[in-house]
Design an enzyme around this catalytic site. Structure first.
Site, PDB file in Angstrom:
ATOM      1  N   THR A  97      39.795  67.070  26.746  1.00 39.41           N
ATOM      2  CA  THR A  97      40.549  66.782  27.776  1.00 39.41           C
ATOM      3  C   THR A  97      41.773  66.110  27.127  1.00 39.41           C
ATOM      4  O   THR A  97      41.726  66.101  25.930  1.00 39.41           O
ATOM      5  CB  THR A  97      39.867  65.490  28.599  1.00 39.41           C
ATOM      6  OG1 THR A  97      39.771  64.367  27.685  1.00 39.41           O
ATOM      7  CG2 THR A  97      38.601  65.777  28.992  1.00 39.41           C
ATOM      8  N   CYS A  98      42.836  65.571  27.910  1.00 41.27           N
ATOM      9  CA  CYS A  98      43.787  64.801  27.177  1.00 41.27           C
ATOM     10  C   CYS A  98      43.613  63.601  26.613  1.00 41.27           C
ATOM     11  O   CYS A  98      44.496  63.235  25.722  1.00 41.27           O
ATOM     12  CB  CYS A  98      45.082  64.673  28.505  1.00 41.27           C
ATOM     13  SG  CYS A  98      44.343  63.845  29.882  1.00 41.27           S
TER      14      CYS A  98
ATOM     15  N   ARG B 291      40.527  63.435  24.816  1.00 41.46           N
ATOM     16  CA  ARG B 291      39.552  63.459  24.016  1.00 41.46           C
ATOM     17  C   ARG B 291      39.335  65.053  23.477  1.00 41.46           C
ATOM     18  O   ARG B 291      39.424  65.564  24.256  1.00 41.46           O
ATOM     19  CB  ARG B 291      38.327  62.824  24.144  1.00 41.46           C
ATOM     20  CG  ARG B 291      37.233  63.434  25.371  1.00 41.46           C
ATOM     21  CD  ARG B 291      36.229  62.907  25.773  1.00 41.46           C
ATOM     22  NE  ARG B 291      36.448  61.520  26.340  1.00 41.46           N
ATOM     23  CZ  ARG B 291      36.179  60.249  25.638  1.00 41.46           C
ATOM     24  NH1 ARG B 291      35.567  60.290  24.426  1.00 41.46           N
ATOM     25  NH2 ARG B 291      36.350  59.208  26.243  1.00 41.46           N
TER      26      ARG B 291
ATOM     27  N   ASP C 122      61.280  55.569  38.236  1.00 39.64           N
ATOM     28  CA  ASP C 122      60.089  56.417  37.670  1.00 39.64           C
ATOM     29  C   ASP C 122      58.689  55.998  38.643  1.00 39.64           C
ATOM     30  O   ASP C 122      58.211  56.884  39.259  1.00 39.64           O
ATOM     31  CB  ASP C 122      59.574  55.945  36.257  1.00 39.64           C
ATOM     32  CG  ASP C 122      60.541  56.675  35.305  1.00 39.64           C
ATOM     33  OD1 ASP C 122      61.294  57.419  35.599  1.00 39.64           O
ATOM     34  OD2 ASP C 122      60.544  56.209  33.914  1.00 39.64           O
TER      35      ASP C 122
END
Lengths: 464, 272
Positions: A48-49, A51, A191
């Site tokens: 995943t982003c 891990r 943002d």
């Protein structure tokens, strides 16, 4: 048991993690390479982003340490220049607890986030299709998913929203229900305001953009696929908007009570939700006094986020106790699984002996028997093996999983049986295929402990 | 027949109790994940079937039309309320309203047992009386659901004003859905209330000044009608909605229930 080797947001910064990131289409290749190593029998990759973790189980006769070493070597090859100190390795019970915690989102960057369970399931599915999952990882992942579901349904670990945009979407839904066909007005840019607008827009809402600088407004509208509005049309835009997000750098209020009251009248009292993300504030707080007008500023939203995080943190302790309980139950199963190779060897030893005798008889005095009679003898042979080994199998599994002093130690029983039945010699004579571990029936497999009298159609005798 | 009516009654009570519990559990459950359970509405629907069976068999047994007396009228109102709720939930996510509708239906079903089956008034024509009671019981059922939606609107709105996340309110229907439900129910119930008031006015010539309860009932009826008419008119013409409509619905339902209470505790017929 298993080993987990990898890195996560806790052990490595993003610039290191991204070097280990592997595109989904290259995962099967990595998994095949991992199980190609002598020590590794099964493998899957959770990527995943936050891990990249290689979960692996050993081949029979191999150790978890060897598996961890092989996994580390495979992962290191993905990013040879990355600092290897960011890779951690867990084995045995701690690896199981870690994997259960990951699936339950206790190790996530945002505690309790729901995506990780889906990502773990996807990792399992990829490995299953690649053919690198056997009985150990199958059972481990099933337990991990079960533990994660228990945590999710039994605690408030996933309660509340933990980001400003998600809080805004949540409250918008509480006011409007379905956000499709609703209109959002984005006043100014920033943002957080843009992320919030994007979250709401992804729910199907229409977006209008308004600002003092026409060029900026046009560019923003283009990037959002939104409708640009001129600044002097603010009153008209307010009439259309169900949700208003403001984030200008104006020193004073941009939206006063009078235009909101006027818009409210023209909207025939329909509710309006103002999300003021500007500091100093853009919307006069007095608008909140109007019926059907809801105003949330950045402090309100941040406080809600903080409360949700606090709640989730409190729930983590309860979630950990569920994970611990599930892991202990898994340990018991894994301990009992130690008996499986011995049971298989014993079964094979007895079956082969009986088979040899039966084949001899079938070639001799029983030569006249037809196929139905031969089939009946096959069935009888299987049933006999099951009957003879049913009780020993149960007791061996008990011994393997029990810490009770009244139960004989498994190591002693195992050594005695291996000696008495000369199982080491059998192993030596007939080496097992490398994927025997994967092919072994799990403890729950009926074939592994069939009751006396039942017979699987596994052993086929020749009729000659 | 008697046994069937009794069994249907008890099964209705059990199903309504179970539905109340299921709605409550669904609202109180900690997890916000997963699909919402549809068991509450299903069990409530089952309760409504038993309830209807009870009303039909019991009225056949007593040889009494269900809309001829307060006994069956109350019970029938609850049935209408359940029906209105189950119908409405098909169009919007209003399931959490069941947490109030189911216990109300249970209360009415059981409560009706304590109201005697009175003889029809001798001085009014039977068809007119039946029309009067039908309009009132169906209207009451619809207003009960409208009041429930109004009450939940006020609760949800309070939570939003307090800026509180999570909790029960996060699982309540949205403000818009509750507002629309309240308005539609009031709009549907209003013609029935009007019919009830008009037919009631025909009886009023039998009233004397000594009939305090009956006069109070009539006045309350007219007040409720006027309140709801004003609210619907304001909504239609001036776009008044939200909190004020919710308050109006709750007050309107309380008034309608007061009319029923006054009727139930009366000492005699409308003329007394």
């Amino acid at each position: 048991m298993i080993s987990v080797v990898g890195l996560s947001h806790k052990s490595a910064p993003i610039d290191v993690r991204e070097r280990f990131a592997l595109p989904a289409d290259r995962v099967p290749e990595l998994l095949r390479s991992v199980v190609g190593r002598a020590a590794v029998g099964e493998a899957l990759l959770v990527s995943t982003c936050n891990r990249v973790e290689l979960v692996a189980a050993p081949r029979p006769g191999s150790t978890l340490e060897a598996v961890a070493e092989a996994s580390r070597a495979e992962l290191s090859a993905l990013a040879p220049s990355a600092p290897q100190s960011s890779l951690y390795a867990l084995t045995g019970g701690s690896a199981v607890r870690h994997l259960f915690g990951v699936a339950a989102s206790l190790d996530s960057l945002v505690l309790g986030e729901p995506q990780i369970l889906g990502q773990v399931k996807e990792a399992y599915e990829i490995a299953r299709k690649t053919g690198t999952v056997g009985s150990v990882l199958h059972r481990t992942l099933s337990r991990a998913i079960r533990a994660a579901k228990r945590v999710r349904s039994g605690t408030a670990i996933g309660a509340g929203q933990v980001s400003v945009p998600s809080v805004a979407v949540d409250f918008a839904r509480r006011i409007f229900g379905d956000l499709r066909d609703r209109s959002i007005l984005l006043v100014g840019s920033g943002d957080m305001a843009e992320t919030t607008a994007r979250s709401l827009q992804s729910s199907g809402a229409r977006l209008l953009v308004i600002g003092r600088t026409p060029e900026k407004v046009r560019a923003l509208a283009e990037s959002f696929g939104a409708e640009p509005r001129a600044w002097n049309d603010l009153a008209g835009a307010l009439e259309l908007a169900d949700i208003v997000i403001t984030s200008t750098s104006a020193p004073g209020f941009v939206i006063e009570t009078a235009p909101v009251a006027s818009a409210r009248k023209k909207r025939r009292g329909r509710s309006q939700f103002f999300i003021d993300l500007a500091v100093p504030r853009d919307v006069n707080p007095a608008v909140e006094g109007l019926d059907g007008i809801f105003l949330y500023n950045v402090d309100d939203l941040s406080r809600i986020v903080a409360e949700s995080l606090l709640t989730r943190g409190r729930e983590a302790a309860q979630a950990l106790s569920i994970i611990d309980e599930e892991a202990r139950s898994f340990d018991r199963w894994a301990d009992a699984e130690q008996a499986t190779p011995l049971v298989v060897a014993l079964r094979e030893r007895i079956r082969v002996a009986l088979r040899v005798e039966l084949e001899r008889s079938l070639r001799g005095r029983l030569r006249h028997l037809g196929q139905p009679e031969r089939d009946a003898l096959e069935t009888m042979l299987d049933a006999s093996v099951n009957r003879v080994l049913h009780e020993p199998t149960t007791r061996l599994r008990q011994a393997a999983s029990s810490s009770d002093l009244d139960v004989p130690p498994f190591t002693e029983l195992s050594a005695a049986l291996e000696h008495v039945f000369a199982l080491e010699e059998a192993d030596g004579d007939e080496p097992r295929p490398p994927d025997t571990q994967a092919a072994l029936p799990p403890a729950s497999d009926p074939a592994a402990s069939l009751p006396p009298g039942s017979a699987p159609a596994a052993l086929k005798l020749g009729s000659s | 027949m008697n046994a069937l009516a009794t069994i249907a009654f008890y099964l209705g009570v059990i199903a309504y109790s179970a539905a109340s519990t299921l709605f409550f559990l669904e609202l109180a459950r900690q997890s916000t994940q997963g699909v919402r359970s549809a068991w509450g509405p299903r069990v409530l629907g089952l309760g409504a079937i038993f309830h209807l069976l009870h009303v039909v068999t019991a009225s056949l047994l007593l040889n009494r039309c269900p809309v001829e007396s307060l006994h069956f009228g109350l019970s029938f109102s609850a049935l209408v309320a359940v029906g209105a709720f189950l119908l409405l939930r098909r169009h919007a996510n209003l399931d959490p309203m069941g947490v109030l509708v189911a216990p109300i239906a249970l209360t009415f079903l059981v409560g009706a047992q304590f109201v005697g089956v009175e003889e029809p008034e001798a001085f009014v024509s039977r068809p007119l009386l039946m029309l009067h009671i039908t309009a009132n019981v169906v209207g009451l059922g619809i207003f009960v659901v409208a009041g429930t939606a109004g009450l939940l609107y006020l609760l949800q709105e309070r939570r939003l004003r307090d800026k509180r996340a999570g909790g029960v309110a996060s699982r309540l229907p949205s403000l818009d859905a509750l507002d629309r439900a309240t308005y539609r129910l009031l709009l549907s119930g209003f013609p029935l209330l009007t019919l009830g008031v008009v037919t009631g006015a025909i009886f009023s010539r039998h009233l004397t000044t000594s009939g305090g309860a009956a006069i109070a009932r009539t006045l309350l009826g007219f007040t409720t009608w006027f309140l709801l008419a004003t609210m619907l008119l304001l909504r239609r013409l001036a776009g008044v909605r939200g909190r004020r409509v919710a308050y109006g619905a709750v007050v309107g339902v309380v008034c309608v229930l007061l009319v029923v209470v006054v009727y139930a505790v009366r000492t005699g017929g409308p003329g007394s």
